[in-house]
Scaffold this motif. Structure first.
Motif, PDB file in Angstrom:
ATOM      1  N   ARG A 100     -26.548 -27.640  23.866  1.00  0.00           N
ATOM      2  CA  ARG A 100     -27.791 -26.752  24.359  1.00  0.00           C
ATOM      3  C   ARG A 100     -28.017 -25.524  23.654  1.00  0.00           C
ATOM      4  NH1 ARG A 100     -25.721 -31.148  27.384  1.00  0.00           N
ATOM      5  NH2 ARG A 100     -26.628 -31.345  29.281  1.00  0.00           N
ATOM      6  N   GLY A 101     -29.104 -24.829  23.833  1.00  0.00           N
ATOM      7  CA  GLY A 101     -29.401 -23.666  22.919  1.00  0.00           C
ATOM      8  C   GLY A 101     -28.402 -22.708  22.574  1.00  0.00           C
ATOM      9  N   PHE A 102     -27.733 -22.404  23.995  1.00  0.00           N
ATOM     10  CA  PHE A 102     -26.749 -21.407  24.136  1.00  0.00           C
ATOM     11  C   PHE A 102     -25.343 -21.701  23.120  1.00  0.00           C
ATOM     12  CE2 PHE A 102     -26.302 -23.399  27.997  1.00  0.00           C
ATOM     13  CZ  PHE A 102     -24.828 -23.722  28.011  1.00  0.00           C
ATOM     14  N   GLY A 103     -25.298 -23.005  22.542  1.00  0.00           N
ATOM     15  CA  GLY A 103     -24.280 -23.251  21.960  1.00  0.00           C
ATOM     16  C   GLY A 103     -24.517 -23.061  20.306  1.00  0.00           C
ATOM     17  N   GLY A 104     -25.787 -22.311  20.062  1.00  0.00           N
ATOM     18  CA  GLY A 104     -26.331 -21.855  18.734  1.00  0.00           C
ATOM     19  C   GLY A 104     -26.421 -20.545  18.653  1.00  0.00           C
ATOM     20  N   ALA A 105     -26.719 -20.400  17.424  1.00  0.00           N
ATOM     21  CA  ALA A 105     -26.730 -18.844  16.929  1.00  0.00           C
ATOM     22  C   ALA A 105     -27.330 -17.827  17.827  1.00  0.00           C
ATOM     23  CB  ALA A 105     -27.437 -18.771  15.659  1.00  0.00           C
ATOM     24  N   PRO A 106     -26.711 -16.662  18.009  1.00  0.00           N
ATOM     25  CA  PRO A 106     -27.332 -15.781  19.000  1.00  0.00           C
ATOM     26  C   PRO A 106     -28.495 -15.141  18.454  1.00  0.00           C
ATOM     27  CG  PRO A 106     -25.528 -14.878  17.867  1.00  0.00           C
ATOM     28  CD  PRO A 106     -25.565 -16.096  17.373  1.00  0.00           C
ATOM     29  N   ASP A 107     -28.864 -15.262  17.369  1.00  0.00           N
ATOM     30  CA  ASP A 107     -30.255 -14.611  16.891  1.00  0.00           C
ATOM     31  C   ASP A 107     -31.538 -15.706  16.739  1.00  0.00           C
ATOM     32  OD1 ASP A 107     -29.447 -16.169  14.809  1.00  0.00           O
ATOM     33  OD2 ASP A 107     -29.839 -14.582  13.319  1.00  0.00           O
ATOM     34  N   TRP A 108     -31.511 -16.926  17.722  1.00  0.00           N
ATOM     35  CA  TRP A 108     -32.132 -17.687  17.619  1.00  0.00           C
ATOM     36  C   TRP A 108     -33.000 -17.524  19.059  1.00  0.00           C
ATOM     37  CZ3 TRP A 108     -31.264 -23.263  20.178  1.00  0.00           C
ATOM     38  CH2 TRP A 108     -32.541 -24.187  19.886  1.00  0.00           C
ATOM     39  N   PRO A 109     -34.316 -17.295  18.656  1.00  0.00           N
ATOM     40  CA  PRO A 109     -35.193 -17.103  20.069  1.00  0.00           C
ATOM     41  C   PRO A 109     -35.169 -18.088  21.286  1.00  0.00           C
ATOM     42  CG  PRO A 109     -36.541 -16.723  17.798  1.00  0.00           C
ATOM     43  CD  PRO A 109     -35.133 -17.445  17.702  1.00  0.00           C
ATOM     44  N   GLU A 110     -34.877 -19.315  20.923  1.00  0.00           N
ATOM     45  CA  GLU A 110     -34.727 -20.310  21.705  1.00  0.00           C
ATOM     46  C   GLU A 110     -33.504 -20.524  22.537  1.00  0.00           C
ATOM     47  OE1 GLU A 110     -37.459 -23.840  21.024  1.00  0.00           O
ATOM     48  OE2 GLU A 110     -37.599 -22.939  19.020  1.00  0.00           O
ATOM     49  N   ARG A 111     -32.607 -19.672  22.327  1.00  0.00           N
ATOM     50  CA  ARG A 111     -31.293 -19.761  22.743  1.00  0.00           C
ATOM     51  C   ARG A 111     -31.312 -20.268  24.109  1.00  0.00           C
ATOM     52  NH1 ARG A 111     -27.276 -14.824  22.601  1.00  0.00           N
ATOM     53  NH2 ARG A 111     -25.204 -15.943  23.131  1.00  0.00           N
ATOM     54  N   TRP A 112     -31.781 -19.659  25.040  1.00  0.00           N
ATOM     55  CA  TRP A 112     -31.681 -19.959  26.433  1.00  0.00           C
ATOM     56  C   TRP A 112     -32.532 -20.909  26.866  1.00  0.00           C
ATOM     57  CZ3 TRP A 112     -27.140 -18.422  27.363  1.00  0.00           C
ATOM     58  CH2 TRP A 112     -26.566 -16.981  26.864  1.00  0.00           C
ATOM     59  N   ASP A 113     -33.347 -21.667  26.390  1.00  0.00           N
ATOM     60  CA  ASP A 113     -34.152 -22.631  26.754  1.00  0.00           C
ATOM     61  C   ASP A 113     -33.707 -23.733  27.376  1.00  0.00           C
ATOM     62  OD1 ASP A 113     -36.312 -24.350  27.385  1.00  0.00           O
ATOM     63  OD2 ASP A 113     -37.470 -24.002  25.479  1.00  0.00           O
ATOM     64  N   PRO A 114     -33.615 -24.184  28.635  1.00  0.00           N
ATOM     65  CA  PRO A 114     -33.025 -25.341  29.172  1.00  0.00           C
ATOM     66  C   PRO A 114     -33.415 -26.446  28.535  1.00  0.00           C
ATOM     67  CG  PRO A 114     -33.760 -23.555  30.859  1.00  0.00           C
ATOM     68  CD  PRO A 114     -34.534 -23.245  29.710  1.00  0.00           C
ATOM     69  N   LYS A 115     -34.829 -26.518  27.945  1.00  0.00           N
ATOM     70  CA  LYS A 115     -35.308 -27.778  27.500  1.00  0.00           C
ATOM     71  C   LYS A 115     -34.636 -28.104  26.257  1.00  0.00           C
ATOM     72  CE  LYS A 115     -40.013 -27.059  29.087  1.00  0.00           C
ATOM     73  NZ  LYS A 115     -41.382 -26.673  28.309  1.00  0.00           N
TER      74      LYS A 115
END
Length: 256
Positions: A100-115
């Motif tokens: 999921r997005g929150f497993g990635g870098a914290p400066d990624w704008p799509e970090r919290w996107d559930p898609k």
């Protein structure tokens, strides 16, 4: 990734591709607390239910990250409310999952996107370090820990070798036809990734004109974190697009 100027829309798309791939490896994709370039304006995490999938569907999507000859004997992880758990115990040393997005870098704008559903399959050399980092960060995030708390825990795990140094030959398959890697472009890009204990892609020729390789730091996607990266073990991620998906069908020329 080479320039410190504001990235263009195509650059953001390429950065996003790298981000999801590393998952996440998330990464892929971990960062120091409060250092996100987008932290002030970024949306917050959605309710946990928004990130969960039907178990059988998640297993199928995870397996689709790599060709069947690899994924059919791989260990399969699925996301729960507390983090990843083993749904299928494999025999070949590979581990497949849906990041999921929150497993990635914290400066990624799509970090919290559930898609974001980034099907990935780490090889045996990547599992002890890269899969372990993904699992730890995900569990801590779901437990409500801040970026600072997450990074402190990760640094401790790396220092004590609870999570060992990156092995030679670490790589990841991300060739699923049904993955959703970004809101940008066609949302997907079949590719393989290589994890290397280096601070830049100079010797790989990544990001140069005409080069098929996209490269960058595992820890952050955007410029401005050089001092933070210097305190972490060097891990670069190199992404190479493939001409087919894991099922052997060709990737459309217009695909991102």
């Amino acid at each position: 990734m080479k320039s410190h100027s504001a990235p263009s829309r195509p650059d953001i798309a390429r950065i996003g591709q790298l981000g999801r791939a590393a998952a996440y490896s998330a990464a892929v994709l971990l960062g120091l607390a409060g250092a996100s370039l987008h932290a002030k304006d970024a949306p917050r995490m959605a309710p946990v239910d928004a990130y969960l999938m039907d178990r059988a569907a998640e297993i199928t999507l995870a397996r689709s990250a790599a060709p069947e000859s690899i994924s059919k004997e791989a260990t399969i992880l699925v996301l729960t409310r507390k983090g990843y758990e083993t749904a299928v115990k494999g025999t070949n040393g590979f581990v497949c999952y849906v990041a999921r997005g929150f497993g990635g870098a914290p400066d990624w704008p799509e970090r919290w996107d559930p898609k974001i559903l980034a099907a990935a399959c780490d090889n045996p050399s990547a599992v002890p370090t890269m899969t372990a980092l993904l699992k730890l960060r995900t569990a801590l995030t779901l437990a409500g820990k801040t970026d600072a708390e997450v990074m402190d825990r990760i640094k401790t795990a790396l220092r004590t070798r609870e999570i060992p140094p990156l092995q030679a030959g670490a790589m990841c398959y991300m060739m699923s036809k049904n993955a959703y890697l970004s809101a940008q472009g066609d949302h997907n890009m079949a590719h393989v990734m290589f994890y290397v204990p280096a601070r830049d892609g100079t010797t790989w020729g990544a990001n140069l004109p005409g080069s098929p390789l996209i490269g960058g730091s595992y820890w952050y996607l955007l410029p401005g974190h050089e001092a933070d990266v210097a305190t972490l073990p060097p891990i670069s991620v190199f992404l190479l697009a493939t001409s087919t998906y894991s099922d052997g069908t060709p990737v459309a020329p217009h695909a991102m």
